[in-house]
Design an enzyme around this catalytic site. Structure first.
Site, PDB file in Angstrom:
ATOM      1  N   ARG A 123       0.837  -1.204   0.000  1.00 55.28           N
ATOM      2  CA  ARG A 123       0.000   0.000   0.000  1.00 55.28           C
ATOM      3  C   ARG A 123       0.866   1.247   0.000  1.00 55.28           C
ATOM      4  O   ARG A 123       1.991   1.237   0.512  1.00 55.28           O
ATOM      5  CB  ARG A 123      -0.954   0.019   1.182  1.00 55.28           C
ATOM      6  N   GLU A 222      -7.415   7.100   7.379  1.00 59.16           N
ATOM      7  CA  GLU A 222      -6.352   7.916   7.990  1.00 59.16           C
ATOM      8  C   GLU A 222      -5.824   8.933   6.978  1.00 59.16           C
ATOM      9  O   GLU A 222      -5.632  10.111   7.284  1.00 59.16           O
ATOM     10  CB  GLU A 222      -5.231   6.997   8.489  1.00 59.16           C
ATOM     11  N   ARG A 226      -5.557   5.590   0.379  1.00 55.98           N
ATOM     12  CA  ARG A 226      -4.605   4.501   0.557  1.00 55.98           C
ATOM     13  C   ARG A 226      -4.803   3.630  -0.681  1.00 55.98           C
ATOM     14  O   ARG A 226      -5.919   3.142  -0.925  1.00 55.98           O
ATOM     15  CB  ARG A 226      -4.897   3.681   1.813  1.00 55.98           C
ATOM     16  N   CYS A 268       0.225  10.957   9.206  1.00 59.16           N
ATOM     17  CA  CYS A 268       1.120  10.527  10.282  1.00 59.16           C
ATOM     18  C   CYS A 268       2.571  10.596   9.807  1.00 59.16           C
ATOM     19  O   CYS A 268       2.884  10.110   8.721  1.00 59.16           O
ATOM     20  CB  CYS A 268       0.769   9.088  10.671  1.00 59.16           C
ATOM     21  N   THR A 270       5.008   8.866  10.509  1.00 57.68           N
ATOM     22  CA  THR A 270       5.639   7.553  10.314  1.00 57.68           C
ATOM     23  C   THR A 270       5.473   7.065   8.873  1.00 57.68           C
ATOM     24  O   THR A 270       6.161   6.146   8.461  1.00 57.68           O
ATOM     25  CB  THR A 270       5.043   6.479  11.256  1.00 57.68           C
ATOM     26  N   ARG A 277       4.108   0.487   2.422  1.00 59.04           N
ATOM     27  CA  ARG A 277       4.250  -0.687   3.302  1.00 59.04           C
ATOM     28  C   ARG A 277       3.967  -1.927   2.473  1.00 59.04           C
ATOM     29  O   ARG A 277       2.865  -2.118   1.955  1.00 59.04           O
ATOM     30  CB  ARG A 277       3.296  -0.604   4.489  1.00 59.04           C
ATOM     31  N   ARG A 305       3.652  -7.538  12.511  1.00 62.95           N
ATOM     32  CA  ARG A 305       2.343  -7.137  13.060  1.00 62.95           C
ATOM     33  C   ARG A 305       1.483  -8.382  13.146  1.00 62.95           C
ATOM     34  O   ARG A 305       1.791  -9.391  12.516  1.00 62.95           O
ATOM     35  CB  ARG A 305       1.618  -6.145  12.121  1.00 62.95           C
ATOM     36  N   GLU A 310      -2.397  -3.345  12.331  1.00 57.39           N
ATOM     37  CA  GLU A 310      -1.594  -2.714  13.364  1.00 57.39           C
ATOM     38  C   GLU A 310      -2.201  -2.958  14.756  1.00 57.39           C
ATOM     39  O   GLU A 310      -3.419  -2.835  14.926  1.00 57.39           O
ATOM     40  CB  GLU A 310      -1.597  -1.212  13.084  1.00 57.39           C
TER      41      GLU A 310
END
Ligand code: ADP
Ligand code: ARG
Length: 358
Positions: A123, A222, A226, A268, A270, A277, A305, A310
């Protein structure tokens, strides 16, 4: 969302008097707090918008989100050191996008005999240029972004063509099933909720599926988007080729927020940079019981994970293993890092299995 929102002063008191180990707590020192407490971005984003989740959830690892694309620079005194530390980069710079030579990737199926890998997923996150992130988006913004995205998705052809399913009107049973099947995002993560991730829920949210269910787009979870490619088995090259094809098709219709230092911008910190990812759901019952499992993953720049995303747990020795680094390297380098790591994990699992060792 909390019933009653704490003020910035109350949030600060909560985190500064806590033993939170988050990067936000570490880098938001009293002097940085005093310098930043009255700043506001052009989108109306405040320090409270950025740190609310990390102050409410003291166990957060990172603990901060960008209220909007400007927040990274407006609140640079706290964001820059966090980005450096999280992504393990000395310099705040990110290479130009590089997706590799899709016709000559040099890798294919990571598990041709189907002994270890259940499924593979990659993603990336994208934000629409000139829109705020969840704390500074209005319901109208969310609906506008949804419309732009759906218009772009309608232009997809061939293997990528599919249908958009808005969350509004979706039955709870369908929503639950899609989440359990690893397709749809959750709607109950308090960490994201306290970051304003569920404001106006479910307005403007939804999921796009290609007809073969291998290319997906999450809308306004988020991140604004995505973009996801996934399939059963371990054929990383097919998953990657499809993702890049889909991404390039959408780039023709949409403009994404990009930062000279941080690459593609996400809510975010991160996820900044490649925002990528790449993961496998992999059966590693022996290795995962090894005392050094986490250390081994860390050494390979991998993140384990659980299989429901997550902060979830492993089920039956199946783990979600993905690249940990997203910034300071190119897209193809991030995928290659994951590929090398997963190959090593398979080698170690095979060795332990043969020896019958735990
Ligand atoms: P992300 O940050 O990549 O969106 P999450 O950890 O929140 O990741 O996972 C989102 C969903 O994707 C979850 O349902 C998770 O089980 C699913 N998922 C992640 N990797 C894989 C994979 N390799 N195969 C199948 N499903 C996956
Ligand atoms: N805010 C959470 C924390 O700091 C999540 C960070 C990364 N995950 C994410 N989905 N952005 O622990």
């Amino acid at each position: 969302m909390p019933e009653e929102k704490l003020s910035l002063q109350e949030l600060w008191k909560r985190v500064s008097t806590s033993d939170s180990g988050s990067l936000m707590k570490k880098h938001l020192t009293p002097s940085v707090y005093n310098r930043l407490k009255s700043k506001v971005t052009d989108y109306g984003g405040t320090l409270a918008d950025c740190i609310r989740s990390g102050c409410m959830h003291l166990k957060s690892h990172c603990g901060i989100y960008a209220s909007d694309p400007e927040a990274y620079d407006t609140f640079s005194d706290v964001f820059y050191p966090i980005i450096r530390e999280y992504h393990k980069v000395d310099k705040l710079e990110h290479p130009a996008p590089d997706f590799g030579d899709l016709n000559n990737l040099g890798f294919g199926d990571l598990d041709p005999k189907g002994q270890f890998i259940n499924s593979t997923r990659i993603r990336v996150g994208r934000s629409h240029a000139n829109y705020g992130f969840p704390p500074t988006s209005t319901k109208e913004d969310r609906l506008e972004m949804e419309k732009m995205t759906v218009d772009a998705l309608r232009t997809l052809r061939g293997e990528l063509a599919g249908k958009y399913y808005p969350l509004t009107g979706m039955t709870p049973a369908v929503q639950k099933q899609m989440t359990e099947d690893h397709f749809l995002f959750r709607d109950d993560d308090p960490v994201l909720g306290d970051a304003h991730g569920y404001d106006d829920w479910p307005a403007g949210r939804g999921i796009f599926f290609s007809n073969n269910k291998k290319f997906l787009v999450w809308v306004n979870e988020e991140d604004h988007l995505r973009i996801i490619s996934m399939q059963q088995g371990g054929h990383l090259a097919e998953v990657w080729q499809r993702l890049v094809k889909g991404l390039h098709a959408l780039e023709k219709k949409l403009t994404f927020a990009h930062h000279p230092k941080f690459g593609y911008l996400t809510f975010c910190p991160t996820n900044l940079g490649t925002t990528l990812r790449a993961s496998v759901h992999i059966r590693i019952p022996h290795l995962s019981k090894h005392k050094d499992f986490n250390k081994i993953c860390e050494g390979l720049n991998l993140q384990p994970r659980g299989i429901h995303g997550e902060h979830s747990d492993s089920v039956g020795g199946v783990y979600d293993i993905s690249n940990k680094r997203r910034m300071g390297l190119s897209e193809i380098e991030a995928v290659q890092e994951m590929r090398r790591g997963v190959e090593k994990i398979i080698e170690l699992e095979s060795g332990l299995k043969t020896k019958g060792k735990l």
